[in-house]
Scaffold this motif. Structure first.
Motif, PDB file in Angstrom:
ATOM      1  N   ALA A   1      24.745  44.613  22.368  1.00 26.74           N
ATOM      2  CA  ALA A   1      23.415  44.244  22.869  1.00 26.74           C
ATOM      3  C   ALA A   1      23.042  42.880  22.301  1.00 26.74           C
ATOM      4  CB  ALA A   1      22.386  45.292  22.466  1.00 26.74           C
ATOM      5  N   LYS A   2      22.746  41.927  23.185  1.00 24.27           N
ATOM      6  CA  LYS A   2      22.474  40.558  22.752  1.00 24.27           C
ATOM      7  C   LYS A   2      21.108  40.090  23.251  1.00 24.27           C
ATOM      8  CE  LYS A   2      26.227  39.380  20.479  1.00 24.27           C
ATOM      9  NZ  LYS A   2      26.141  39.042  19.039  1.00 24.27           N
ATOM     10  N   TRP A   3      20.357  39.549  22.322  1.00 23.10           N
ATOM     11  CA  TRP A   3      19.006  39.057  22.618  1.00 23.10           C
ATOM     12  C   TRP A   3      18.987  37.532  22.651  1.00 23.10           C
ATOM     13  CZ3 TRP A   3      14.311  40.523  24.204  1.00 23.10           C
ATOM     14  CH2 TRP A   3      13.251  39.631  23.991  1.00 23.10           C
ATOM     15  N   THR A   4      18.315  36.988  23.656  1.00 25.31           N
ATOM     16  CA  THR A   4      18.034  35.561  23.696  1.00 25.31           C
ATOM     17  C   THR A   4      16.546  35.367  23.938  1.00 25.31           C
ATOM     18  OG1 THR A   4      18.407  33.465  24.865  1.00 25.31           O
ATOM     19  CG2 THR A   4      18.645  35.485  26.163  1.00 25.31           C
ATOM     20  N   HIS A   5      15.966  34.340  23.324  1.00 26.77           N
ATOM     21  CA  HIS A   5      14.536  34.095  23.492  1.00 26.77           C
ATOM     22  C   HIS A   5      14.222  33.506  24.863  1.00 26.77           C
ATOM     23  CE1 HIS A   5      16.295  30.412  21.746  1.00 26.77           C
ATOM     24  NE2 HIS A   5      15.435  29.772  22.510  1.00 26.77           N
ATOM     25  N   ARG A   6      15.224  33.078  25.593  1.00 31.38           N
ATOM     26  CA  ARG A   6      15.004  32.544  26.935  1.00 31.38           C
ATOM     27  C   ARG A   6      15.091  33.676  27.968  1.00 31.38           C
ATOM     28  NH1 ARG A   6      18.801  28.650  24.802  1.00 31.38           N
ATOM     29  NH2 ARG A   6      17.781  26.646  24.387  1.00 31.38           N
TER      30      ARG A   6
END
Length: 355
Positions: free
Chosen positions: A58-63
């Motif tokens: 699971a990967k989070w990006t602020h964009r």
């Protein structure tokens, strides 16, 4: 990643685990995959309806979107969990444009679930509301960064970015023209012209001063197309520096079958580390023969000459990535560049080269 973003990432991972269960998977305890170089632990492990194991990252990006450069890095992480009969999964918090997803899934042999998949499959549930609240909160806290990078329009860009958008994107036009060229030596010139247009559209802002059929000093050897590198371009400048090249060569092979080792030996003779002409991309209609790749790796090992093969499928994918890059405009230009595909091919070529 800042502390605030770490909190978002943790919340996203916890919601993803609930989402996996929502889709009917059975969450299992974390296992540890021991590789030759590291101990790998996925973010979650689940068992599917056919007893297939799902190992996910699971990967989070602020964009709100996932750029190609980031997608490539994340996909490489998820691919490490791949095992026979099991699935490696990347769950991304942002939207992944369809052609980028297609490239990453095919290149790394993984599945990708992005924000649109999450919101679609969780529709009507409390989980859907929690995901939407998380994404909205990230935006309201100004977590979505503003890019300082200006768009770098290709220098042949009057064709690439016209004032009035054409009914069909430039890349799709070139794909249609490429597929219309018949295979065989009698159509070699037509194929070469289309290849030159493709290279100009893909890399015209970085590869300059194209010379078709330059004759070398021996008056016998002829190269198809050569370019010089614009010094400000990050990818091409690094490639030129790493392999001591002032000239980038493109050889066009309109063969009905795959490029073989003999063609590699011929191409290698035209290249020269002394003349700083040590990088060549061989363009062909189909994937190169495995023996050709072995021969190219031998040339790299013995003489330091880099020969990379690109076929119609590679060119088609890069053209669609370029169309998507141009359509999105300034904010994400450099991070969605099709040179990511080239960089991955060079990495695979070097990483699998025997001693």
């Amino acid at each position: 990643m800042t502390t605030v973003q770490q909190r978002f990432a943790l919340r996203f991972e916890l919601l993803v685990r609930q989402f996996v269960a929502h889709l009917g998977y059975e969450l299992l305890d974390h296992d540890v995959l021991v590789s030759a170089n590291a101990v790998l632990q996925p973010d979650f492990l689940a068992k599917g309806p056919r007893d297939q194991t799902l190992r996910g990252e699971a990967k989070w990006t602020h964009r709100p979107d996932v750029r190609l450069k980031l997608l490539r890095d994340w996909s490489a992480v998820a691919a490490r969990y791949r095992r026979d009969g099991d699935h490696a999964l990347l769950v991304a918090s942002g939207f992944v444009e369809s052609v980028r997803r297609e490239w990453a899934e095919n290149e790394f042999h993984i599945q990708i679930w992005d924000r649109s998949f999450i919101l679609s499959k969780s529709a009507g549930s409390v989980l859907h509301e929690e995901f939407e609240a998380l994404f909205a909160e990230a935006g309201s806290l100004n977590a979505i960064a503003t890019d300082p990078v200006e768009a770098i329009v290709p220098e042949e860009g009057n064709d690439a970015v016209p004032d009035d958008a054409p009914p069909q994107a430039r890349g799709e036009q070139l794909i249609a023209r490429l597929s219309a060229v018949e295979h065989g030596a009698e159509h070699a010139s037509e194929y070469e012209l289309v290849c030159e247009e493709i290279v100009d559209y893909l890399f015209g802002g970085a590869l300059l001063d194209a010379r078709r059929h330059p004759r070398l000093d021996d008056r016998l050897s002829i190269l198809d197309i050569v370019y010089r590198v614009k010094s400000q371009d990050q990818f091409w400048s690094a490639l030129a520096r790493d392999f001591r090249a002032r000239v980038i060569v493109f050889e066009c092979k309109n063969y009905a079958g795959p490029v073989g080792p003999m063609e590699v030996f011929t191409t290698e003779r035209y290249m020269s580390t002394v003349a700083l002409r040590s990088v060549c991309f061989v363009l062909s209609r189909t994937a190169a023969h495995s023996h050709a790749i072995i021969a190219a790796q031998g040339a790299m090992r013995e003489t330091g000459k880099l020969i990379i093969f690109l076929h119609d499928g590679d060119m088609t994918m890069m053209l669609r990535l370029r169309d998507a890059q141009i359509a999105e405009g300034n904010g994400s230009w450099l991070e969605n560049d099709p040179t990511e595909v080239l960089d991955q091919k060079i990495y695979e070529f070097l990483a699998t080269m025997p001693r």
